[in-house]
Scaffold this active site. Structure first.
Site, PDB file in Angstrom:
ATOM      1  N   HIS A 156       1.036  -1.250   0.034  1.00  0.00           N
ATOM      2  CA  HIS A 156       0.067  -0.005   0.037  1.00  0.00           C
ATOM      3  C   HIS A 156       0.966   1.367  -0.038  1.00  0.00           C
ATOM      4  O   HIS A 156       2.196   1.158   0.296  1.00  0.00           O
ATOM      5  CB  HIS A 156      -0.996  -0.093   1.395  1.00  0.00           C
ATOM      6  CG  HIS A 156      -0.294   0.295   2.457  1.00  0.00           C
ATOM      7  ND1 HIS A 156       0.537  -0.852   3.242  1.00  0.00           N
ATOM      8  CD2 HIS A 156      -0.460   1.024   3.382  1.00  0.00           C
ATOM      9  CE1 HIS A 156       1.045  -0.529   4.091  1.00  0.00           C
ATOM     10  NE2 HIS A 156       0.405   0.538   4.752  1.00  0.00           N
ATOM     11  N   ASP A 203      -0.563  -3.916   6.607  1.00  0.00           N
ATOM     12  CA  ASP A 203      -1.132  -3.242   7.691  1.00  0.00           C
ATOM     13  C   ASP A 203      -2.640  -3.352   7.678  1.00  0.00           C
ATOM     14  O   ASP A 203      -3.405  -3.165   6.499  1.00  0.00           O
ATOM     15  CB  ASP A 203      -0.854  -1.741   7.647  1.00  0.00           C
ATOM     16  CG  ASP A 203       0.448  -1.493   7.705  1.00  0.00           C
ATOM     17  OD1 ASP A 203       1.492  -2.444   7.767  1.00  0.00           O
ATOM     18  OD2 ASP A 203       0.873  -0.120   7.744  1.00  0.00           O
ATOM     19  N   HIS A 209       6.346  -4.777  12.274  1.00  0.00           N
ATOM     20  CA  HIS A 209       5.640  -3.350  11.943  1.00  0.00           C
ATOM     21  C   HIS A 209       5.275  -2.978  13.503  1.00  0.00           C
ATOM     22  O   HIS A 209       4.244  -2.226  13.656  1.00  0.00           O
ATOM     23  CB  HIS A 209       4.107  -3.854  11.271  1.00  0.00           C
ATOM     24  CG  HIS A 209       3.891  -2.221  10.752  1.00  0.00           C
ATOM     25  ND1 HIS A 209       2.955  -1.361  11.502  1.00  0.00           N
ATOM     26  CD2 HIS A 209       4.324  -1.844   9.661  1.00  0.00           C
ATOM     27  CE1 HIS A 209       2.790  -0.684  10.697  1.00  0.00           C
ATOM     28  NE2 HIS A 209       3.503  -0.463   9.560  1.00  0.00           N
ATOM     29  N   ASP A 224       5.978   4.337   4.804  1.00  0.00           N
ATOM     30  CA  ASP A 224       6.852   3.597   5.427  1.00  0.00           C
ATOM     31  C   ASP A 224       7.007   2.164   4.583  1.00  0.00           C
ATOM     32  O   ASP A 224       7.729   1.222   5.039  1.00  0.00           O
ATOM     33  CB  ASP A 224       6.648   3.316   7.073  1.00  0.00           C
ATOM     34  CG  ASP A 224       5.010   2.853   7.085  1.00  0.00           C
ATOM     35  OD1 ASP A 224       4.113   3.225   6.231  1.00  0.00           O
ATOM     36  OD2 ASP A 224       4.654   2.084   7.995  1.00  0.00           O
TER      37      ASP A 224
END
Length: 302
Positions: free
Chosen positions: A61, A211, A269, A65
């Site tokens: 995405h 995420d 993460h 980051d």
């Protein structure tokens, strides 16, 4: 070999010890990158991963980051004289972003750079070559975001040496037997392939879950995986903050792995607010014992 090497395990803000998200999947002679956070190319050099072998990069995405290191990597590959094609699989806007950066600096690439757009309504297989198949699926984040499934498929059948010898099949023909061919003997006997071989052994499955908020709708994609990577941005005491920011906690990731029947869980993460990562394991392992931290530089065999 089918393994995952961690280049970056942190979330949005880098720390002195941890870098934003990036991983490399190695499948025999293939090297594939997942996400490319800031500083990724330095990590490639640090851990002696051959950039020249990379043909495919998967970007989950467009939060920085996960892709801010990409233009630097592309530029370095060009300066090093790369001529082999490179394919990037990403949300469609990334193609515009990269070309704007290249055009603004009047950069002429010496290699073919192509893009494959990831769209939720078209989720499925995006790469199928040699013994590896890669597919993608949507996850539940604040912007369009995707996970990836890496299926190492063993396509060659297994020779039964005693049987092959009994039917007087020359060793030079074994490679064709592995591909499923029958063998015609000089005396006219047709030796059926299944008489002298066994079906291919089951391949391995690695699932990268980018995420996302805790979402049991992802279970079908994770089901039975040999290794699942799932984000654990926060410890479980911050479950409310995790939900507000569309992230997952340690306990939630472990619960998902348990419900999916995964064999092993890899967590990462991590929020930069944490200096120690052991508490993440301490919360995950009571729920799902076979959990590991995604330590930078470590390679996990699938």
């Amino acid at each position: 070999m089918f393994g995952v090497t961690i280049l970056g395990n942190n979330s949005a803000i880098p720390t002195a010890e941890r870098h934003p998200t990036s991983q490399v999947v190695t499948s025999n002679d293939q090297v594939l990158m997942i996400d490319c956070g800031e500083g990724t190319q330095l990590q490639l050099a640090r851990f002696k991963i051959r950039r020249s072998k990379m043909r495919h990069i998967f970007i989950s995405h467009l939060h920085g980051d996960h892709y801010f290191g990409l233009i630097g990597l592309i530029n370095s590959l060009n300066l090093l004289g790369r001529t082999e094609p490179l394919t990037i699989y990403a949300p469609p806007e990334l193609e515009t972003i990269i070309h704007l950066q290249l055009d603004s600096s009047f950069t002429q690439l010496k290699f073919e750079l192509s893009f494959v757009a990831l769209l939720a309504e078209q989720a499925g297989v995006i790469l199928d070559e040699k013994d590896l198949q890669v597919s993608y699926f949507p996850v539940n984040h604040r912007i369009p975001c995707f996970g990836f499934i890496f299926d190492q498929q063993r396509k060659k059948r297994k020779i039964i040496p005693d049987q092959a010898h009994a039917y007087e099949i020359p060793a030079a023909y074994y490679s064709q037997l592995q591909e499923g061919a029958d063998y015609q003997r000089k005396d006219g006997l047709l030796v059926k392939n299944h008489w002298v071989t066994l079906p291919p052994s089951k391949g391995k499955k690695y699932v990268y879950c980018a995420d996302t908020i805790y979402d049991e709708g992802l279970l079908p994609y994770l089901e039975g995986a040999d290794l699942v990577y799932h984000e654990t941005t926060y410890l479980h005491g911050l479950a409310e903050r995790a939900a507000e920011r569309y992230h997952t906690t340690s306990v939630q990731a472990a619960t998902l792995a348990l419900k999916a029947g995964a064999k092993r869980l890899l967590i990462g993460h991590f929020s930069s607010k944490y200096t120690e990562l052991q508490p993440f394991l301490d919360e995950c392992r009571p729920v799902f014992p076979n959990t590991d931290l995604s330590v930078e530089g470590a390679t996990f065999i699938v």
